[in-house]
Design a protein around this motif. Structure first.
Motif, PDB file in Angstrom:
ATOM      1  N   ALA A   2       0.833  -1.196   0.000  1.00 53.95           N
ATOM      2  CA  ALA A   2       0.000   0.000   0.000  1.00 53.95           C
ATOM      3  C   ALA A   2       0.872   1.252   0.000  1.00 53.95           C
ATOM      4  O   ALA A   2       1.692   1.440   0.898  1.00 53.95           O
ATOM      5  CB  ALA A   2      -0.928   0.014   1.209  1.00 53.95           C
ATOM      6  N   THR A   3       0.700   2.070  -1.015  1.00 54.34           N
ATOM      7  CA  THR A   3       1.368   3.369  -1.096  1.00 54.34           C
ATOM      8  C   THR A   3       0.332   4.438  -0.831  1.00 54.34           C
ATOM      9  O   THR A   3      -0.673   4.524  -1.547  1.00 54.34           O
ATOM     10  CB  THR A   3       2.005   3.578  -2.474  1.00 54.34           C
ATOM     11  N   ASP A  57      -0.145   5.831  -9.100  1.00 52.92           N
ATOM     12  CA  ASP A  57       0.536   4.778  -8.346  1.00 52.92           C
ATOM     13  C   ASP A  57       0.030   4.669  -6.913  1.00 52.92           C
ATOM     14  O   ASP A  57       0.324   3.683  -6.227  1.00 52.92           O
ATOM     15  CB  ASP A  57       2.049   5.054  -8.295  1.00 52.92           C
ATOM     16  N   ASP A  59      -2.336   4.048  -3.684  1.00 53.10           N
ATOM     17  CA  ASP A  59      -3.418   3.136  -3.336  1.00 53.10           C
ATOM     18  C   ASP A  59      -4.507   3.828  -2.530  1.00 53.10           C
ATOM     19  O   ASP A  59      -5.643   3.355  -2.485  1.00 53.10           O
ATOM     20  CB  ASP A  59      -2.861   1.952  -2.536  1.00 53.10           C
ATOM     21  N   LYS A  89      -9.201   7.139  -6.038  1.00 55.16           N
ATOM     22  CA  LYS A  89      -8.560   6.406  -4.957  1.00 55.16           C
ATOM     23  C   LYS A  89      -9.370   6.582  -3.681  1.00 55.16           C
ATOM     24  O   LYS A  89     -10.037   7.594  -3.485  1.00 55.16           O
ATOM     25  CB  LYS A  89      -7.122   6.902  -4.727  1.00 55.16           C
TER      26      LYS A  89
END
Length: 228
Positions: A2-3, A57, A59, A89
């Motif tokens: 998870a970013t 990119d 999450d 997101k």
């Protein structure tokens, strides 16, 4: 994996961070008054670049939801929601006081006392809560006026570390050998990383369209006195 992009604007600190699996990998922040509107998006762009990330990119986006400054919270939450809508997101809301306590506990190894984060409201009032060393809530979030009788029962048998920009103004009122005060800044997006990752794993997301900051108190506008 998870970013998460993390945003903290609940106090005079303007802070943005990127975390990967609960660990902070990029951080930009500055503690100054009235800079959030002009600085937050720049800070976000900088941490995204430093982490080598594009918005696609990410999450999730996490934001400090309050309590805290009305204006600061509006700026942080509206920015977070805008990014979530733009790149589709999920949004994570983090309790500001819990985030501060988590930050303190991360610096205090083997600490067995209580931690009391305080956000300066006005005069001798603070937004506050009380947590134990496991981040379990002992006293709920409240707006509290601090005097010599505050926390007497809790201080009888336990050490309490008072932290945050509201803590230092209380050290002349709270007089106990068990009371400790820290002037360090715990209003940092970096202290959100573990909490945001845990929320992500639980799929504990906000309804982006209807999410509002936790102001705790109504915004009061003070009118200027009429000039004669």
């Amino acid at each position: 994996m998870a970013t998460i992009l993390q945003i903290e604007t609940a106090t005079s600190t303007c802070s943005a961070a990127i975390s990967l699996n609960g660990e902070t990998i990029a951080l930009k922040e500055l503690r100054a008054h009235n800079i959030h509107a002009g600085s937050l998006t720049l800070f976000i762009e900088e941490v995204m670049a430093n982490a080598g990330m594009a918005y696609a990119d990410l999450d999730a986006v996490a934001v400090s939801k309050g309590p805290g400054s009305y204006t600061g919270l509006r700026i942080g939450v509206s920015t977070a929601k805008g990014i979530c809508f733009a790149v589709e997101k999920p949004l994570i809301g983090i309790n500001t006081l819990q985030m501060m306590a988590r930050g303190f506990l991360g610096t205090a190894e083997n600490y067995s006392g209580l931690v009391c984060p305080m956000i300066d409201a006005r005069r001798m009032e603070v937004f506050t809560a009380l947590y134990d060393q496991h981040l379990t809530e002992v006293l709920p979030v409240s707006a509290k006026i601090i005097d010599e009788y505050s926390y007497l029962e809790e201080l009888e048998n336990r050490e309490i570390s008072f932290i945050g920009d509201g803590a230092m103004k209380c050290n002349e009122s709270i007089l106990s050998a068990n009371a400790h005060f820290s002037a360090l800044n715990f209003n940092s997006a970096a202290h959100m990383s573990g909490l945001a990752f845990e929320a992500f794993n639980r799929q504990d997301f906000e309804d982006t369209a209807y999410f509002e900051p936790y102001y705790l108190k109504d915004f009061v506008i003070t009118q200027a006195k009429k000039k004669v």
